[in-house]
Design a protein around this motif. Sequence first.
Motif, PDB file in Angstrom:
ATOM      1  N   GLN A 109      73.357  75.445  63.799  1.00 28.26           N
ATOM      2  CA  GLN A 109      74.648  75.614  62.821  1.00 28.26           C
ATOM      3  C   GLN A 109      74.401  74.177  61.346  1.00 28.26           C
ATOM      4  O   GLN A 109      74.481  73.708  61.249  1.00 28.26           O
ATOM      5  CB  GLN A 109      75.346  74.660  63.810  1.00 28.26           C
ATOM      6  N   VAL A 110      74.848  76.002  60.777  1.00 29.30           N
ATOM      7  CA  VAL A 110      74.899  75.873  59.343  1.00 29.30           C
ATOM      8  C   VAL A 110      76.285  75.034  58.658  1.00 29.30           C
ATOM      9  O   VAL A 110      77.460  75.524  59.454  1.00 29.30           O
ATOM     10  CB  VAL A 110      74.822  76.894  58.337  1.00 29.30           C
ATOM     11  N   GLU A 111      76.168  73.996  57.751  1.00 35.52           N
ATOM     12  CA  GLU A 111      77.645  73.403  57.393  1.00 35.52           C
ATOM     13  C   GLU A 111      78.016  72.784  58.450  1.00 35.52           C
ATOM     14  O   GLU A 111      79.603  73.409  58.740  1.00 35.52           O
ATOM     15  CB  GLU A 111      78.816  75.137  56.294  1.00 35.52           C
ATOM     16  N   PRO A 112      78.051  71.842  59.442  1.00 35.93           N
ATOM     17  CA  PRO A 112      78.304  71.689  61.003  1.00 35.93           C
ATOM     18  C   PRO A 112      79.963  71.016  59.537  1.00 35.93           C
ATOM     19  O   PRO A 112      80.199  69.999  58.926  1.00 35.93           O
ATOM     20  CB  PRO A 112      77.961  70.588  61.054  1.00 35.93           C
TER      21      PRO A 112
ATOM     22  N   ARG B 242      66.238  79.035  59.007  1.00 42.92           N
ATOM     23  CA  ARG B 242      67.554  78.844  59.937  1.00 42.92           C
ATOM     24  C   ARG B 242      67.034  79.438  61.575  1.00 42.92           C
ATOM     25  O   ARG B 242      66.308  79.150  62.462  1.00 42.92           O
ATOM     26  CB  ARG B 242      68.904  79.758  59.518  1.00 42.92           C
ATOM     27  N   THR B 243      66.219  80.870  60.548  1.00 43.15           N
ATOM     28  CA  THR B 243      65.533  81.704  61.230  1.00 43.15           C
ATOM     29  C   THR B 243      64.223  81.225  61.723  1.00 43.15           C
ATOM     30  O   THR B 243      63.764  81.504  63.334  1.00 43.15           O
ATOM     31  CB  THR B 243      65.027  83.359  60.193  1.00 43.15           C
TER      32      THR B 243
ATOM     33  N   ALA C 146      68.190  66.912  61.276  1.00 39.13           N
ATOM     34  CA  ALA C 146      69.659  67.373  60.333  1.00 39.13           C
ATOM     35  C   ALA C 146      69.221  67.825  59.368  1.00 39.13           C
ATOM     36  O   ALA C 146      68.277  67.188  58.781  1.00 39.13           O
ATOM     37  CB  ALA C 146      69.912  66.363  60.268  1.00 39.13           C
ATOM     38  N   ILE C 147      69.111  69.036  58.536  1.00 34.52           N
ATOM     39  CA  ILE C 147      68.409  69.644  57.206  1.00 34.52           C
ATOM     40  C   ILE C 147      69.611  69.549  56.120  1.00 34.52           C
ATOM     41  O   ILE C 147      70.348  69.595  55.819  1.00 34.52           O
ATOM     42  CB  ILE C 147      68.558  71.765  58.124  1.00 34.52           C
ATOM     43  N   ASP C 148      68.856  68.923  55.309  1.00 42.69           N
ATOM     44  CA  ASP C 148      69.180  68.430  54.285  1.00 42.69           C
ATOM     45  C   ASP C 148      68.537  69.648  52.909  1.00 42.69           C
ATOM     46  O   ASP C 148      67.254  68.954  52.307  1.00 42.69           O
ATOM     47  CB  ASP C 148      68.957  67.025  53.560  1.00 42.69           C
ATOM     48  N   VAL C 149      69.573  70.591  52.398  1.00 41.70           N
ATOM     49  CA  VAL C 149      68.455  71.072  51.802  1.00 41.70           C
ATOM     50  C   VAL C 149      68.691  71.214  50.260  1.00 41.70           C
ATOM     51  O   VAL C 149      70.776  70.776  49.594  1.00 41.70           O
ATOM     52  CB  VAL C 149      69.045  72.986  51.216  1.00 41.70           C
ATOM     53  N   ARG C 150      67.944  70.831  48.992  1.00 41.29           N
ATOM     54  CA  ARG C 150      68.021  70.572  47.957  1.00 41.29           C
ATOM     55  C   ARG C 150      67.249  71.351  46.912  1.00 41.29           C
ATOM     56  O   ARG C 150      66.310  71.329  46.655  1.00 41.29           O
ATOM     57  CB  ARG C 150      67.374  68.755  47.761  1.00 41.29           C
ATOM     58  N   ARG C 151      67.459  71.161  45.902  1.00 42.11           N
ATOM     59  CA  ARG C 151      67.398  71.793  44.515  1.00 42.11           C
ATOM     60  C   ARG C 151      66.090  71.753  44.304  1.00 42.11           C
ATOM     61  O   ARG C 151      65.371  72.552  44.192  1.00 42.11           O
ATOM     62  CB  ARG C 151      68.060  72.154  43.216  1.00 42.11           C
ATOM     63  N   GLY C 152      65.807  70.422  43.972  1.00 39.34           N
ATOM     64  CA  GLY C 152      64.309  69.646  43.794  1.00 39.34           C
ATOM     65  C   GLY C 152      64.439  68.680  43.702  1.00 39.34           C
ATOM     66  O   GLY C 152      65.002  67.398  44.376  1.00 39.34           O
TER      67      GLY C 152
END
Length: 220
Positions: free
Chosen positions: A32-35, A21-22, A61-67
């Motif tokens: 916008q996080v968790e829209p 985000r930064t 669109a940002i998709d954050v995943r563990r790996g």
Amino acid sequence: MASSLRSPDGDAERHFMETLRTRYEQAGFAVQVEPAPDQLPDFMGGYRSDAVARTHGQNVAIDVRRGPGPSEPPLPAIRRLFDGHPDWRLHVAFVASDPLRAITVPRADPARIRAHAAEIQALSAAGHRQPAFIMAWSLLEAALRAYSEDADGDHSPGTVVQALATKGVIEPETERALRSLIALRNRIVHGDLAADPRSDDVALVLAAVDAALSEEPSHS
């Protein structure tokens, strides 16, 4: 939908999301996080990204995943959602077991960096110097990553300038001029609405971007 930020063990993902985000906000994006579903475009259907970043006709669109590995929903299916929507792109970020080693920023294609530089010049010419100035600094780091294969990792503006100077990409006088602008850049990033970069300041950073992209990439 992406679920990493909403899982009970998502502390690492949430911390990583704040880092992303930064980065995007420093580049001039509104994040916008968790829209909510009704805040996403219809073409995404049931897919819900972990965040969205928007600026001047660019949407991410940002998709954050563990790996990397098997996941639900599978990434190929998600990527296909964005076909035919050139104003949107998908940024998949993987959080490693050590968050400090997480993959955050992909290396940008030089042609794409140049296209963004042209947009920033137009933004500055239209009088929007603050966002143009910050986005120009973002491109300078992108140019460093494109120029050198060993440029991965987090970089402050000072280390970006130092790396380009050390590699001989920018001249000593350009290095000094850029360093003199770092304080102004930081004031804007941290909310000083009165800070007013000049058009020449934007042009100086973009000239350094062009100088970096004019070099042959290093693959050491």
